[in-house]
Design a protein around this motif. Structure first.
Motif, PDB file in Angstrom:
ATOM      1  N   ALA A   1       0.823  -1.204   0.000  1.00 16.77           N
ATOM      2  CA  ALA A   1       0.000   0.000   0.000  1.00 16.77           C
ATOM      3  C   ALA A   1       0.858   1.255   0.000  1.00 16.77           C
ATOM      4  O   ALA A   1       0.546   2.240  -0.664  1.00 16.77           O
ATOM      5  N   LYS A   2       1.959   1.214   0.735  1.00 11.61           N
ATOM      6  CA  LYS A   2       2.850   2.379   0.763  1.00 11.61           C
ATOM      7  C   LYS A   2       3.494   2.598  -0.597  1.00 11.61           C
ATOM      8  O   LYS A   2       3.629   3.724  -1.074  1.00 11.61           O
ATOM      9  N   ILE A   3       3.928   1.504  -1.216  1.00  9.11           N
ATOM     10  CA  ILE A   3       4.570   1.613  -2.521  1.00  9.11           C
ATOM     11  C   ILE A   3       3.607   2.201  -3.535  1.00  9.11           C
ATOM     12  O   ILE A   3       3.999   2.974  -4.417  1.00  9.11           O
ATOM     13  N   ALA A   4       2.324   1.879  -3.397  1.00  7.95           N
ATOM     14  CA  ALA A   4       1.324   2.394  -4.334  1.00  7.95           C
ATOM     15  C   ALA A   4       1.323   3.904  -4.367  1.00  7.95           C
ATOM     16  O   ALA A   4       1.109   4.510  -5.409  1.00  7.95           O
ATOM     17  N   ARG A   5       1.586   4.540  -3.238  1.00  8.64           N
ATOM     18  CA  ARG A   5       1.510   5.995  -3.168  1.00  8.64           C
ATOM     19  C   ARG A   5       2.648   6.678  -3.917  1.00  8.64           C
ATOM     20  O   ARG A   5       2.640   7.886  -4.094  1.00  8.64           O
ATOM     21  N   MET A   6       3.632   5.898  -4.363  1.00  9.56           N
ATOM     22  CA  MET A   6       4.765   6.487  -5.074  1.00  9.56           C
ATOM     23  C   MET A   6       4.506   6.645  -6.574  1.00  9.56           C
ATOM     24  O   MET A   6       5.260   7.301  -7.264  1.00  9.56           O
ATOM     25  N   ARG A   7       3.419   6.036  -7.079  1.00  8.66           N
ATOM     26  CA  ARG A   7       3.280   5.928  -8.526  1.00  8.66           C
ATOM     27  C   ARG A   7       3.222   7.274  -9.222  1.00  8.66           C
ATOM     28  O   ARG A   7       3.787   7.465 -10.289  1.00  8.66           O
ATOM     29  N   ALA A   8       2.488   8.230  -8.617  1.00 10.14           N
ATOM     30  CA  ALA A   8       2.318   9.492  -9.290  1.00 10.14           C
ATOM     31  C   ALA A   8       3.606  10.291  -9.319  1.00 10.14           C
ATOM     32  O   ALA A   8       3.842  11.067 -10.229  1.00 10.14           O
TER      33      ALA A   8
ATOM     34  N   SER B   1       5.007  22.618 -13.010  1.00 10.50           N
ATOM     35  CA  SER B   1       6.152  22.085 -12.272  1.00 10.50           C
ATOM     36  C   SER B   1       5.964  22.233 -10.765  1.00 10.50           C
ATOM     37  O   SER B   1       6.323  21.339  -9.994  1.00 10.50           O
ATOM     38  N   LEU B   2       5.375  23.349 -10.339  1.00  7.37           N
ATOM     39  CA  LEU B   2       5.117  23.552  -8.917  1.00  7.37           C
ATOM     40  C   LEU B   2       4.128  22.500  -8.407  1.00  7.37           C
ATOM     41  O   LEU B   2       4.299  21.950  -7.308  1.00  7.37           O
ATOM     42  N   SER B   3       3.130  22.179  -9.211  1.00  6.53           N
ATOM     43  CA  SER B   3       2.178  21.139  -8.829  1.00  6.53           C
ATOM     44  C   SER B   3       2.874  19.796  -8.644  1.00  6.53           C
ATOM     45  O   SER B   3       2.579  19.051  -7.706  1.00  6.53           O
ATOM     46  N   ILE B   4       3.804  19.502  -9.533  1.00  7.61           N
ATOM     47  CA  ILE B   4       4.559  18.251  -9.443  1.00  7.61           C
ATOM     48  C   ILE B   4       5.351  18.195  -8.136  1.00  7.61           C
ATOM     49  O   ILE B   4       5.350  17.189  -7.424  1.00  7.61           O
ATOM     50  N   VAL B   5       6.016  19.286  -7.796  1.00  7.55           N
ATOM     51  CA  VAL B   5       6.835  19.309  -6.584  1.00  7.55           C
ATOM     52  C   VAL B   5       5.957  19.167  -5.338  1.00  7.55           C
ATOM     53  O   VAL B   5       6.282  18.400  -4.420  1.00  7.55           O
ATOM     54  N   TYR B   6       4.844  19.875  -5.306  1.00  7.96           N
ATOM     55  CA  TYR B   6       3.942  19.738  -4.158  1.00  7.96           C
ATOM     56  C   TYR B   6       3.426  18.305  -4.024  1.00  7.96           C
ATOM     57  O   TYR B   6       3.271  17.789  -2.912  1.00  7.96           O
ATOM     58  N   GLN B   7       3.171  17.667  -5.145  1.00 11.09           N
ATOM     59  CA  GLN B   7       2.722  16.278  -5.076  1.00 11.09           C
ATOM     60  C   GLN B   7       3.802  15.393  -4.488  1.00 11.09           C
ATOM     61  O   GLN B   7       3.530  14.519  -3.665  1.00 11.09           O
ATOM     62  N   ARG B   8       5.044  15.604  -4.916  1.00 11.92           N
ATOM     63  CA  ARG B   8       6.151  14.842  -4.352  1.00 11.92           C
ATOM     64  C   ARG B   8       6.272  15.068  -2.851  1.00 11.92           C
ATOM     65  O   ARG B   8       6.688  14.179  -2.107  1.00 11.92           O
ATOM     66  N   LEU B   9       5.890  16.263  -2.388  1.00  9.47           N
ATOM     67  CA  LEU B   9       5.952  16.587  -0.961  1.00  9.47           C
ATOM     68  C   LEU B   9       4.719  16.086  -0.211  1.00  9.47           C
ATOM     69  O   LEU B   9       4.649  16.209   1.017  1.00  9.47           O
ATOM     70  N   GLY B  10       3.748  15.534  -0.932  1.00  5.12           N
ATOM     71  CA  GLY B  10       2.535  15.053  -0.295  1.00  5.12           C
ATOM     72  C   GLY B  10       1.549  16.149   0.044  1.00  5.12           C
ATOM     73  O   GLY B  10       0.611  15.924   0.816  1.00  5.12           O
TER      74      GLY B  10
END
Length: 303
Positions: free
Chosen positions: A7-14, A86-95
């Motif tokens: 389940a944790k690994i799943a959250r990395m897909r995006a 790009s800002l959206s991408i970074v925020y997503q990486r930050l959760g």
């Protein structure tokens, strides 16, 4: 423990798709000498890109925000679009998903500015990926359809990515036939356009779909091809997911030793990439092999 790790690994897909899209999002310097306003946008974007590549996501967010603000002050449409995405991408990486969605507002909510269909499609696809990551599947499907509408029948650079996202949505719905069909469409579109990143994503989706269908041989073939591409492109997160998928395929064959070797390689990649969470998840999968033979999951190969 295996289910929890999956389940944790799943959250990395995006985050993986985010890495793929970042290069396309970055603002490109104009051919003619820039004005002072444009030069400020370019400099802020350059700093943001450098922070992102070094793994400093907070620094990247700070400068993408600044680049977006500067671009808005001179109505530089390409600068607004590139840096907002790009800002959206970074925020997503930050959760930080609410902020990731809000970052797309200049494109999705300001109709007074005439953004290109390509940029609108890119923003809509980003919104779809955000919703997919939070399992808001109905909304993710709606935004993917909007992106496809802007992509249209023309030669659209995002065609492969849109097919891949739709394939992931089909996989989530348990529609393995539609998932495979979308992945194959993505593979065809990305190969035709020469998009190696989306080619790898399509192969990985085909591999995960094959695991769900119980076909370890096909999964190993697809994931092996994806791994070769992702190593060529040097994208650690994608390499990690390929190795996890190959471990799943080995588990499906009953080859614990092979599965453990792939999980340990995934752990090493994550440690080298300073991804403590990924390393812990790979270690948990490896340790779980010491008990009863685990059943393969599908949610570790998401983008």
């Amino acid at each position: 423990m295996l289910a929890e790790a999956s389940a944790k690994i799943a959250r990395m897909r995006a985050g993986v798709l985010a890495c793929a899209l970042l290069a396309a999002c970055s603002a490109q310097p104009p051919a003619s000498p820039p004005s002072s306003g444009e030069a400020a946008v370019i400099e802020a974007n350059r700093r943001a890109d450098a922070y992102f590549r070094s793994g400093n996501l907070e620094g990247a967010a700070r400068y993408y925000r600044e680049a977006t603000r500067l671009a808005q002050s001179v109505e530089d449409l390409e600068g607004i679009a590139a840096n907002a995405i790009s800002l959206s991408i970074v925020y997503q990486r930050l959760g930080r998903f609410d902020e990731a969605r809000a970052s797309l507002a200049p494109l999705l909510e300001q109709s007074r500015l005439a953004f290109s269909p390509d940029r609108l499609a890119q923003a809509e696809l980003r919104r779809s990926v955000l919703d997919l990551d939070e399992r808001r599947f109905a909304s993710a499907r709606e935004w993917a359809d909007r992106a496809a509408a802007h992509c249209g029948q023309r030669d659209c650079a995002l065609a492969g990515a849109i097919h891949n996202v739709k394939g992931q949505l089909a996989l989530e719905a348990g529609r393995l036939d539609l998932s495979a069909a979308s992945a194959k469409a993505a593979l065809s579109a990305s190969r035709a356009s020469g998009d190696r990143a989306e080619t790898g994503n399509a192969l990985r989706l085909l591999g995960v779909t094959a695991i769900r269908a119980g076909d370890a041989g096909a999964a190993t073939g697809y994931l092996g091809e994806a791994l070769a591409i992702d190593r060529e492109l040097a994208v650690p997160r994608k390499i990690y997911l390929d190795l996890i998928g190959l471990g799943r395929a080995s588990t499906l064959r009953g080859d614990r030793g092979g599965a453990r070797a792939f999980y340990e390689r995934a752990r090493a990649v994550s440690e080298a990439d300073r991804d403590a969470q990924g390393a812990a998840e790979a270690r948990a999968l490896s340790e779980a092999l010491g008990g009863s033979l685990p059943q393969p999951e599908s949610r570790d190969g998401r983008r």
